[in-house]
Design an enzyme around this catalytic site. Structure first.
Site, mmCIF file in Angstrom:
data_model
loop_
_atom_site.group_PDB
_atom_site.id
_atom_site.type_symbol
_atom_site.label_atom_id
_atom_site.label_comp_id
_atom_site.label_asym_id
_atom_site.label_seq_id
_atom_site.Cartn_x
_atom_site.Cartn_y
_atom_site.Cartn_z
ATOM 1 N N THR A 45 0.824 -1.211 0.000
ATOM 2 C CA THR A 45 0.000 0.000 0.000
ATOM 3 C C THR A 45 0.861 1.265 0.000
ATOM 4 O OG1 THR A 45 -1.728 -1.146 1.223
ATOM 5 C CG2 THR A 45 -1.757 1.241 1.337
ATOM 6 N N HIS A 48 1.937 2.021 -3.345
ATOM 7 C CA HIS A 48 0.856 2.648 -4.119
ATOM 8 C C HIS A 48 0.750 4.135 -3.775
ATOM 9 C CE1 HIS A 48 -0.101 -1.250 -5.410
ATOM 10 N NE2 HIS A 48 -0.931 -1.608 -4.453
HETATM 11 ZN ZN LIG Z 1 -0.194 -3.094 5.101
#
Ligand SMILES: [Zn+2]
Ligand SMILES: [Zn+2]
Length: 348
Positions: A45, A48
């Site tokens: 994440t 990202h």
């Molecule tokens: Zn995580």
């Protein structure tokens, strides 16, 4: 607490992030504690967020913000509505911040709250010296669980939740993808009493680590057909359960076909778009049960993780990729993108 701190901040939409030495130490709200961060781990994440894909752009409307959500530290300040914790308590953080009043929250599914906020994504996070932690998201670390292990628990929990859903005891399990979560899944399958653990990946060094975590068999899916190999390893029957951490469409379909009839598929990894699946042949006629997991059960999965950490023979050491200072976060990101195995930690 007054003063400034060091941290990694997403300053504006677009690629990148900035190491800053002049961030204000977060004010401790009435429903929060202030945590002194001892270790944080880097998640997909965070890549990202750094790279600013659609997922990040859709969720992060409150820049600039310190990101990072896999973390552990000690409580240094306590808001007035927080009970049951003391200054000095060693904690980790549940990323999913529940609203406590929607249907899901009221039915013991706070981890999939309809109004969920995300620590380190929609709310300030932990790539910094201090982080504000909502009271509903505080998790006490077990004795003997180091801060570095504590920083890996959130990611471990997502995988362990998959292992819980797959009900692996006594089963032959296929684990697809041997990144940090896949490695922890392999170890958790072992701790949960799986009969045979078959791990696959495309990188030999990751497969080696999977063996260290307890995989009985490893398969390089670049070289070997997964479906045939799993059948061979299971006396022709196919796996009882498959857990996918890759999010890769081809790996998911291979996982479905490697299951025996009536087997169970659990998706932990996230495909980035739609994937083609032959529902009739691969799921319906074969009575495959297919489910996904989102985060960890609050807090049953965390308790499960603490127990797995204590189980004989289980070690997170093979999952530890590297340790970097906060101002070295770009080196850590580069290592991940270069395929370096294991979890990368930022130590403030
Ligand atoms: Zn995580
Ligand atoms: Zn809710």
């Amino acid at each position: 607490m007054e003063g400034t701190m060091r941290g990694v901040c997403k300053m504006a939409p677009g690629k990148g992030a900035e190491y800053r030495t002049d961030l204000p130490i977060p004010q401790t709200g009435d429903d929060e504690v202030l945590m002194k961060v001892h270790a944080s781990a880097i998640c997909g994440t965070d890549l990202h967020i750094y790279g600013w894909n659609e997922w990040a752009a859709n969720r992060m409307k409150n820049l600039p913000i310190v990101f990072g959500h896999e973390t552990a530290g000690e409580i240094v300040e306590i808001g007035k509505n927080v009970t049951g914790f003391q200054v000095g308590d060693r904690i980790s953080v549940e990323t999913h911040i529940p609203c406590n009043h929607c249907f899901q929250c009221e039915n013991d599914r706070r981890h999939i709250c309809e109004n969920m906020k995300l620590f380190g994504v929609t709310e300030p996070g932990a790539f910094a010296e201090y982080a504000p932690v909502p009271k509903d998201c505080i998790v006490r670390l077990g004795d003997g669980v180091s801060y570095e292990m504590g920083a890996m628990l959130e990611a471990m929990g997502a995988g362990v939740h998959g292992v819980e859903k797959a009900e692996v005891r006594g089963k032959a399990v296929l684990v697809s993808g041997c990144g940090p979560i896949g490695l922890m899944v392999a170890g958790a399958c072992k701790a949960h009493g799986a009969r045979r653990i078959i791990a696959c990946d495309i990188l030999p060094e990751k497969l080696k680590l999977a063996e260290a975590m307890g995989a009985d068999v490893t398969i390089n899916s670049m070289e070997t057909d997964i479906v045939q190999a799993v059948r061979r390893e299971t006396g022709g029957a196919g796996a009882d359960a498959a857990i996918d951490i890759t999010g890769n469409g081809r790996a998911i379909v291979a996982g479905l076909r490697a299951l025996r009839k009536g087997g169970r598929m659990v998706s932990v990894g996230l495909p980035s778009g739609e994937i083609p699946v032959n529902l009739t042949e691969d799921i319906i006629y074969r009575e495959i049960q297919y489910t996904g997991v989102s985060g960890r059960q609050m807090f049953a999965t965390w308790d499960d993780c603490m127990e797995i950490l204590q189980s004989p023979g289980f070690s997170l050491e093979p999952v530890m990729g590297g340790r970097y200072p906060l101002d070295g976060f770009e080196d850590a990101l580069a290592a991940i993108q270069g395929g370096a195995p294991g979890k990368m930690l930022l130590i403030p």
